[in-house]
Design an enzyme around this catalytic site. Structure first.
Site, PDB file in Angstrom:
ATOM      1  N   ARG A   1       7.127 -10.960   5.167  1.00 37.65           N
ATOM      2  CA  ARG A   1       6.806 -10.701   6.567  1.00 37.65           C
ATOM      3  C   ARG A   1       7.547 -11.709   7.434  1.00 37.65           C
ATOM      4  NH1 ARG A   1       0.234  -9.609   6.028  1.00 37.65           N
ATOM      5  NH2 ARG A   1       0.444  -7.881   4.529  1.00 37.65           N
TER       6      ARG A   1
ATOM      7  N   GLN B   1       0.516 -11.220  -3.468  1.00 34.10           N
ATOM      8  CA  GLN B   1      -0.903 -10.888  -3.344  1.00 34.10           C
ATOM      9  C   GLN B   1      -1.490 -10.480  -4.695  1.00 34.10           C
ATOM     10  OE1 GLN B   1      -0.261  -7.686  -0.444  1.00 34.10           O
ATOM     11  NE2 GLN B   1      -1.441  -8.869   1.052  1.00 34.10           N
TER      12      GLN B   1
ATOM     13  N   LYS C   1     -12.162  -3.458   8.110  1.00 30.77           N
ATOM     14  CA  LYS C   1     -12.135  -4.252   6.880  1.00 30.77           C
ATOM     15  C   LYS C   1     -13.293  -5.229   6.813  1.00 30.77           C
ATOM     16  CE  LYS C   1      -8.882  -7.645   8.813  1.00 30.77           C
ATOM     17  NZ  LYS C   1      -7.643  -8.430   8.601  1.00 30.77           N
TER      18      LYS C   1
ATOM     19  N   HIS D   1      -8.149  -0.628   0.267  1.00 31.31           N
ATOM     20  CA  HIS D   1      -7.208  -1.740   0.081  1.00 31.31           C
ATOM     21  C   HIS D   1      -8.038  -2.991  -0.192  1.00 31.31           C
ATOM     22  CE1 HIS D   1      -4.060   0.503   2.602  1.00 31.31           C
ATOM     23  NE2 HIS D   1      -5.186   1.141   2.870  1.00 31.31           N
TER      24      HIS D   1
ATOM     25  N   ASP E   1      -3.080  -7.879  -5.247  1.00 38.87           N
ATOM     26  CA  ASP E   1      -3.349  -6.675  -4.471  1.00 38.87           C
ATOM     27  C   ASP E   1      -3.960  -5.589  -5.352  1.00 38.87           C
ATOM     28  OD1 ASP E   1      -3.440  -5.238  -2.184  1.00 38.87           O
ATOM     29  OD2 ASP E   1      -1.286  -5.051  -1.907  1.00 38.87           O
TER      30      ASP E   1
ATOM     31  N   CYS F   1       0.785  -1.232   0.000  1.00 37.86           N
ATOM     32  CA  CYS F   1       0.000   0.000   0.000  1.00 37.86           C
ATOM     33  C   CYS F   1       0.824   1.293   0.000  1.00 37.86           C
ATOM     34  CB  CYS F   1      -1.016  -0.014   1.132  1.00 37.86           C
ATOM     35  SG  CYS F   1      -0.533  -0.856   2.632  1.00 37.86           S
TER      36      CYS F   1
ATOM     37  N   HIS G   1      -5.516  -1.218  -4.955  1.00 40.98           N
ATOM     38  CA  HIS G   1      -5.896  -0.057  -4.155  1.00 40.98           C
ATOM     39  C   HIS G   1      -6.710   0.892  -5.014  1.00 40.98           C
ATOM     40  CE1 HIS G   1      -2.460  -1.699  -1.909  1.00 40.98           C
ATOM     41  NE2 HIS G   1      -3.143  -1.291  -0.861  1.00 40.98           N
TER      42      HIS G   1
END
Length: 665
Positions: A386, A404, A492, A538, A406, A357, A408
């Protein structure tokens, strides 16, 4: 004259009871059937023992086995206490610590006496037998209030060092309780419990395994043995659970990953996946599928750096809130002196990105953005790292390096609900393509968070409203709000998939975030010519490719849909005379876009069938001399007993249809 207590029941009626009465007395007053069925009570909403006296006028709801959540919680808590009592009865000198209930059972952490080895799997049958003996003795479970000093004195006198340590930390002004099992064993516990050990079904539990544990979870403390069990209300429930476990073991993605030659894990890259050609074929199909979905939904794909300066992570808030989960590296290779490497300071540190992000905000900030440009939807197949704890890693389901799907969305305040609603539709399309049903949860503000209360109020309501508008905030979709489980920057929505054997997996999410745009100074020019903050949504659908592939493997037990299967068909010969025809068939299948292999080995056909079935190949096209002469194939489909003979052209048409991804059909 003593004033009677007024006990209000769920049907609106009120019972007047003598002071000192209990919920069990109310149940008996209503009728013998309820008196027998009632196992606990909710008094003013609090779950309590059935024999605990009322303190004042109260609202009462009696709990029976039909109230399965409460009943299971009570039973599992009691099983844990019976486990501890059994271990101490068998091996005097054993020290006990704590034993909570779990999602499917219970455990208790204990320390074996000094004169014997730590407990092992070999001890479980004897412990189980002793537990059944305690249950059949129907020992009353009786609550008492003790002072902190009473607890300390008892535990110290009995050599219970762990319990004594904990008792010394309990507050003086809090009501401290113990529960007796009969007259000879007790444990300190908040409760509640069933009325007696005999309320448990002695055939409804099983001890499953032992593991090492540390006192209070700290590696610096004494090592204990954790004894795990599963506990249920009756034997039927236990057997059903054990059957589910057996089925889950067959579906274990690590086992199937080896059999299907999809991936492997090894210490040299602990927490990261080595994808083999077969496994990466699945990945590529999923990636192509998701790209088509994102392109159609108006996302623009980007690629951002793996490593960014610590100052960027500090500004975003991750350095302070998430640093222990990040891999950090010095910006320059340090000089080495006799006492080790010299690292200048945190300002010179870099970090592998744990999430995409902040980088997406930096892309958004390039140039001047007008309100007319919004919403802007950015997507990335973003690789993140991570530093997950060693013990938390699990196959490819939880790893340290992951990718991911992912995305945004940068939008105005007025566009948030519409964008979230559109995402809900997109998620539904994707999960339907894979045959998943799902539940939706709203994770609300955590205690440790950024942003104002007004900001959180607005973000939570936007997500809630979008789900309501989409018609998904219903029992059918398992709608539930989860206090305290949001991220530190945003609430979320979570999508929990249900697999073929009833397990749930939290996968997709969308978050409504005003914190990161503020902290990273993202803005757009509004209709008034002034700067405004965008809202940042997100979102991810697969979550991570690694985890989603693991879920798919276990959901389908390795028998992936043909469009996802690494090898969609194998042409296998019965005799060498058919080799040329098999090669011709493979060529035509490849030309039709089918992922196909040949098996021309000098092996019996039954051997080939078994081997390719283990590898979960959807279709085996068997050819012999007759098939070569007639231009046919004998199709053996995975999981089916009978084979079908058809022309090669019909087989190609069948495979071409099945190999087409669902979004392209």
């Amino acid at each position: 004259m003593t004033e009677l207590l007024k006990i209000s029941l769920p049907d609106g009626s009120v019972r007047e009871m003598e002071p000192g009465s209990t919920p069990a007395d109310v149940a008996a007053a209503i009728g013998p059937g309820l008196a027998k069925a009632a196992i606990a009570a909710r008094v003013d909403g609090e779950l309590r023992d059935i024999n605990r006296p009322f303190e004042s006028d109260s609202e009462l709801a009696l709990v029976t086995a039909r109230d399965e959540d409460d009943a299971l919680e009570l039973a599992r808590h009691d099983f844990a206490h019976v486990l501890a009592e059994a271990v101490q009865a068998l091996w005097p000198g054993t020290q006990i610590t704590f034993g909570p209930s779990t999602d499917d059972g219970f455990y208790y952490d204990v320390k074996a006496p000094a004169d014997r080895d730590p407990f092992s799997m070999d001890d479980l049958p004897a412990i189980e037998e002793k537990m059944r003996e305690i249950i059949k003795a129907d020992k009353p479970l009786r609550r008492e209030v003790w002072s902190r000093q009473q607890l300390i004195d008892k535990w110290e006198a009995e050599g219970e060092a762990f319990k004594a340590e904990w008792a010394r930390e309990l507050p003086e002004n809090e009501e401290l309780t113990v529960y007796w099992s009969g007259e000879d064993w007790l444990d300190m516990c908040r409760g509640p419990h069933l009325a007696s050990t005999g309320k448990l079904d002695p055939q409804a539990f099983k001890l499953m395994r032992v593991a090492g544990a540390y006192w209070r979870g700290d590696q610096k403390n004494a090592q204990l043995t954790r004894i795990y069990g599963t506990g249920w209300l009756n034997k039927k429930q236990l057997n059903a659970h054990l059957t589910r476990l057996e089925e889950a073991a067959k579906r274990d993605h690590r086992k199937l990953g080896r059999e299907m030659d999809l991936f492997h894990l090894q210490e040299e890259a602990h927490g990261s996946v080595f994808w083999h050609p077969n496994g990466y074929r699945i990945w590529r199909q999923l990636e192509a599928y998701m790209r088509r979905k994102m392109d159609k939904a108006g996302y623009r794909e980007i690629k951002t750096p793996q490593v960014m300066d610590a100052r960027q992570w500090e500004q975003s808030g991750h350095w302070g809130k998430y640093r222990e989960n990040m891999f950090v590296i010095p910006d320059e290779v340090p000089n080495t002196e006799e006492d080790g490497p010299v690292i200048s300071g945190e300002a010179d540190w870099m970090a592998l990105k744990p999430m995409n992000c902040p980088a997406h905000v930096l892309v958004f900030k390039q140039g001047i953005t007008s309100y007319r440009d919004l919403p802007i939807r950015l997507g990335e197949m973003g690789c993140c790292h991570r530093n997950e704890p060693h013990g938390a890693l699990h196959g490819i389901m939880r790893v340290r390096q992951f990718t991911q799907d992912d995305g945004h969305i940068f939008c105005t305040e007025d566009q948030v609900v519409r964008e979230v609603r559109a995402f809900c539709r997109l998620v539904d399309e994707v999960y339907s393509d894979f045959g998943f049903s799902y539940q939706i949860k709203l994770a609300l503000r955590p205690e440790n968070r950024f942003g104002s209360e007004e900001m959180w109020d607005q973000a939570e309501q936007e997500l809630r409203q979008a789900v309501i508008d989409a018609g998904l905030a219903t029992d059918e979709y398992g709608w539930e709000e989860l206090p305290g489980e949001g991220a530190f920057y945003a609430p979320k929505l979570e999508w929990h998939l249900t697999d073929a054997i009833g397990r749930t997996w939290q996968v997709g999410t969308i978050q409504s975030d005003r914190v990161l745009p503020e902290r990273l100074d993202a803005s757009y020019i509004g209709e008034d010519g002034e700067k405004h903050r965008p809202v940042m949504l997100h979102r991810a659908i697969f979550g991570t490719y690694e985890r989603f592939i693991g879920v798919l493997i276990e959901h389908f037990a390795g028998r992936l849909p043909v469009w996802l299967a690494p090898t969609q068909a194998v042409v296998a010969t019965i005799v060498s005379d058919a080799d040329d025809y098999a090669k011709e068939a493979v060529g035509k299948l490849e030309a039709a876009g089918i992922r196909v292999d040949s098996d021309l080995r000098n092996e019996k056909i039954n051997y080939k069938v078994r081997e390719h079935s283990l590898a979960k190949v959807p279709h085996l096209l068997v050819v012999g001399k007759r098939e070569a002469e007639e231009g046919t194939v004998a199709v053996r489909t995975l999981g089916e007993k009978d084979q079908r003979v058809m022309s090669l052209e019909d087989a190609i048409d069948m495979l071409r249809t099945e190999a087409t991804p669902p979004d392209l059909r």
